[in-house]
Motif scaffolding. Structure first.
Motif, PDB file in Angstrom:
ATOM      1  N   SER B   5       0.996  -1.159   0.036  1.00 37.32           N
ATOM      2  CA  SER B   5       0.156   0.101   0.053  1.00 37.32           C
ATOM      3  C   SER B   5       0.796   1.252  -0.002  1.00 37.32           C
ATOM      4  O   SER B   5       1.886   1.360   0.655  1.00 37.32           O
ATOM      5  CB  SER B   5      -0.785   0.024   1.208  1.00 37.32           C
ATOM      6  OG  SER B   5      -1.220   1.316   1.418  1.00 37.32           O
ATOM      7  N   PRO B   6       0.451   2.195  -0.663  1.00 36.54           N
ATOM      8  CA  PRO B   6       1.257   3.518  -0.729  1.00 36.54           C
ATOM      9  C   PRO B   6       1.219   4.245   0.649  1.00 36.54           C
ATOM     10  O   PRO B   6       2.220   5.102   1.112  1.00 36.54           O
ATOM     11  CB  PRO B   6       0.555   4.551  -1.615  1.00 36.54           C
ATOM     12  CG  PRO B   6      -0.561   3.667  -2.173  1.00 36.54           C
ATOM     13  CD  PRO B   6      -0.741   2.326  -1.926  1.00 36.54           C
ATOM     14  N   ALA B   7       0.379   3.546   1.546  1.00 38.54           N
ATOM     15  CA  ALA B   7       0.589   4.266   3.008  1.00 38.54           C
ATOM     16  C   ALA B   7       1.518   3.438   3.837  1.00 38.54           C
ATOM     17  O   ALA B   7       1.579   3.978   5.208  1.00 38.54           O
ATOM     18  CB  ALA B   7      -0.914   4.058   3.581  1.00 38.54           C
ATOM     19  N   ARG B   8       2.154   2.588   3.595  1.00 42.88           N
ATOM     20  CA  ARG B   8       3.108   1.682   4.191  1.00 42.88           C
ATOM     21  C   ARG B   8       4.330   1.543   3.379  1.00 42.88           C
ATOM     22  O   ARG B   8       4.260   0.860   2.324  1.00 42.88           O
ATOM     23  CB  ARG B   8       2.700   0.312   4.586  1.00 42.88           C
ATOM     24  CG  ARG B   8       1.201   0.457   5.577  1.00 42.88           C
ATOM     25  CD  ARG B   8       1.174  -1.005   6.410  1.00 42.88           C
ATOM     26  NE  ARG B   8       0.857  -1.916   5.272  1.00 42.88           N
ATOM     27  CZ  ARG B   8       0.043  -2.353   4.588  1.00 42.88           C
ATOM     28  NH1 ARG B   8      -1.315  -1.581   4.639  1.00 42.88           N
ATOM     29  NH2 ARG B   8      -0.173  -3.274   3.483  1.00 42.88           N
ATOM     30  N   SER B 276       3.733   8.047   4.247  1.00 38.79           N
ATOM     31  CA  SER B 276       3.954   6.898   4.664  1.00 38.79           C
ATOM     32  C   SER B 276       5.310   6.969   5.381  1.00 38.79           C
ATOM     33  O   SER B 276       5.603   6.102   6.226  1.00 38.79           O
ATOM     34  CB  SER B 276       3.857   5.787   3.810  1.00 38.79           C
ATOM     35  OG  SER B 276       5.049   5.726   2.837  1.00 38.79           O
TER      36      SER B 276
END
Lengths: 505, 505
Positions: B5-8, B276
């Protein structure tokens, strides 16, 4: 000193050893932190609290101590004063107060459990006398404890949400009931066995290889200490209004307010630590702002005008809403027009500048340098309609409508350049109602929780703020965050079947 | 599929091996990405570009292709048209346009080097014909290439910044010069040897033990591939207007605008990747919004009123500014009042709803359901002053002042509920002018750069936007970010003494 920064997490591999081990580590011992500690303890978790000041209380201890609660037929206090509040009206009000970014899930949960939360606060020995104070006040200066603390009776709120007073203040004579509230909560938290470290500065979070938060580094007793938190870290470190560099970057419009509403430690450390591990922030530009122009309430019968001589708001709404509308006027300038019958000096700003005085409105307008005829027209229209008990443009309630026709007339300067507006920040970490801090995709970051002004909670819109919303939000969602962190530590498993109420129950 | 995920971020230890190695990895091949690639190549770096679409161009290719530049005595085009622009006026205008969050350092740099940047664009074979188009337009539909593209001639801008037209459009007949601009930049970038991968979706960043960004994971040819970027990753992936979940969280007011200004891939992936790894975001709530109510320019002679019958803006300012003022009016409602002499259907919204028509303004007001007398008063005041060539309240320029006195009269519905406003986002990652992404304390995150709408750049305020600001910002600061990443890779060391101009030089 250390080279730790709240903006960069420390990796688990770099931890030389644990100085302190606990189930739940709480950063900040104010309204949210004390309640998080209380609930984590109630769930059976070991709790360590780290407070940067030399004593607990946080910014809440410097506040009026109002808690905004209602719904469910009314709190005991509301019912005694014959205000049988409904959950529907409370929820609707909170939704409107939250503005464009209102969080429906959080609002629904709070509306449904407001009365229960008030009972819980009383059970922590927070004293509420329970008598009603009518009229328009900022805080009660008597020991009465229920008042209209927002825009409930003002347009457009009153048209969509049945009004009820919901400001419940801790019993105290004079200003500053917050210290009474916080003394109770902090004492109680310590009694239940939360271990409180004062003079403890949070330096940074500690993350494991998967990115989960497993502790934090604090500066305590003159050195960096490593805190392991099995369940997680709960960030309750307040907002960022005292960190002027952060205000400049994230909420530059708040710089117009020279005074801060803070115990002094709202330096954004909690928000910065959250950002450091991928936490998303919400509404960082929003802030509470005010120059309370009343009491005395006679001033509510005046009208505000801008440099165009136009009115721009119903003056009977919450003072913070007026302040935000002022900040949006051309040159951020506005005046409160009053006549001899209602003239008074505002209690909180007795030295307010009287920008113009005259025997006619023409004279006042000339003195203010307004475009010819504009102010005169606004006053004439207001007077004509006020005499008929109407305000079709701005919907000020009939009880505040009275023609401004008794000379001499005056204009009180109500602009941040003329006097000191007060502010605190409303933006913070994105969280679930249970306190989990969320990443950019809205997924929870393991081991990290936040509440109070470190999170973006119930109050999200300067224009919609009401006194007591932040304390209500901080205490209620602080409780949930503490409980959730305790659960994750496993300590709360004995209570696993006794779920906290959720929005769907 | 993968669980990236782009968030991690992905940790370096978890990388199974490098599929692609390069000095500089650029995410996105639009205005910022192409210019970042060009400059990184010019500095001698190996460059790999990852574009999610099947071809380069990004949202810029769907735009009007206007670049907002001036200062330094004027571009060649400005000088030819006799607009000897000054750096001081340009800087002042950009500062006002940036609103409360304007970035002084970025503004100063851009103002000083605008002309130079225009020359650089021409050197990339972007065609600019160089003829001036007078009047009020959104984009030139002729092949003229210099126009007034903002509020330069409107109050309050004109009082503080000497006006000059600064919209420089790529030569093209009809709407959509952006494709001409982007064709040149993309072709040139490929010619210089940037390796462009299309159909490549960025999945997440890769970070080392110190938190430095050392590459990214992309989905390419049906599988996750690991990209090593020695100098760093430059995020030029656009804004987040097409990701409605993100818009709802971060810029909920933009939801009122049903249409997006985007090539379709502004899903916030660049911003999410930045968050992130601890990147701070700025101004996430801000957005460009518009329903262009002109051309024809005769409509600029009309006046806008709200549900109170009040005027609220000088109608001769930039159409996007008008749109934001409309969004702030009660119920987000406003009408453009016109008389028979100036009536026309707006070119862009020919089906605009005509909410009321009447032989008198009383009739129009009644049909709109406005408070008695309010609209009539506003029109009468406007007419009286317009006849005298004045607009003391809103300062509309004299050339647009003409009494609205030739029946029949009409009110055009200009509200997001009545018609489709268009929007794109202005918030993004906090960066230095050289492109480094900043953490919560304002320190650079090693190996990470951003430009274009992935960053919070020059345009920071919906109310102050002017056409061409975003392309100007994206191309100029994209160049700098690419150059800086190349430097970090060491590839640019041969040019180390040839520093890019800075704000202090």
């Amino acid at each position: 000193m250390s080279d730790y920064s709240p903006a960069r997490p420390c990796r688990l591999e770099a931890v030389p050893g644990w100085d302190i081990e606990t189930d739940v580590a709480v950063v900040g011992f104010g309204a949210a932190g004390s309640c998080a500690a209380l609930e984590a303890r109630a769930a059976g978790a070991e709790v360590a609290v780290f407070e940067v000041a030399s004593a607990g209380g946080g910014s809440a201890a410097w506040s009026g101590g109002e808690v905004y609660v209602g719904g469910s037929g009314g709190t005991e206090v509301q019912r005694a004063a014959d205000f049988p509040d409904t959950t529907e009206a409370f929820e609707r009000y909170l939704t409107m107060a939250g503005g464009p970014a209102a969080d429906a899930e959080r609002v629904a949960l709070y509306a449904r459990h407001g009365v229960e939360h008030f009972e819980w606060l009383k059970a922590q020995d927070v004293p509420f006398k329970g008598t009603y104070l009518p009229g328009k006040w900022i805080e009660p200066t008597t020991d009465d404890t229920l008042l209209w603390s927002g825009s409930e009776q003002a347009w457009p709120f009153r048209d969509q949400a049945a009004p009820a007073p919901r400001g419940h203040t801790a019993r105290h004579v004079g200003w500053g009931g917050g210290k009474v509230l916080m003394q109770a909560l902090c004492e109680r938290a310590e009694e239940t066995g939360a271990r409180v470290h004062v003079g403890a500065r949070a330096l940074c979070l500690i993350v494991d290889a998967e990115g989960a938060v497993c502790g934090l580094v604090v500066r305590l007793d003159g050195r960096a200490q490593y805190v392991r938190a099995r369940g997680g870290v709960v960030l309750c470190a307040g907002g960022f209004i005292t960190n002027r560099a952060m205000v400049e970057r994230f909420a530059p419009e708040a710089l117009a307010c020279r005074q801060v509403v803070s115990g002094g430690h709202d330096d954004g450390v909690g928000i910065r630590m959250g950002i450091s591990v991928g936490g998303a922030t919400l509404n960082m530009q929003e802030f509470f702002a005010t120059l309370p122009f009343f009491p005395p309430e006679s001033l509510v019968k005046g009208i505000f005008v801008n440099t165009r001589g136009q009115r721009f708001i119903n003056e009977d709404c919450y003072h913070g809403r007026v302040a935000h509308y002022v900040l949006r006027q051309p040159e951020r300038k506005a005046w409160l027009l009053v006549d001899n019958a209602i003239f008074a000096r505002p209690v909180i700003e007795p030295d307010i500048e009287i920008a113009a005085v005259g025997e006619s409105w023409e004279e006042v307008a000339r003195e203010l340098g307004l475009p010819e005829g504009a102010l005169e027209h606004s006053v004439a229209e207001f007077n004509r309609r006020a005499a008929a008990g109407e305000d079709p443009d701005f919907h000020k309630a009939a009880e505040w409508l009275r023609p401004l026709d008794e000379p001499p007339f005056a204009a009180l300067a109500y602009s941040p350049e003329d006097t000191d507006f007060h502010a605190f920040t409303l933006g913070g970490l994105a969280t679930r109602p249970e306190g989990e801090v969320l990443d950019a995709d809205g997924a929870a970051i393991a081991g990290l929780y936040a509440a109070g002004r470190t999170a973006c909670g119930l109050p999200r819109w300067g224009e919609g703020y009401s006194s007591g919303l932040s304390l209500g939000d901080s205490t209620f969602f602080g409780r949930r965050a503490g409980r959730q962190a305790a659960r994750r530590a496993g300590a709360g498993l004995v209570h696993a079947d006794e779920a906290l109420p959720s929005a769907s129950t």
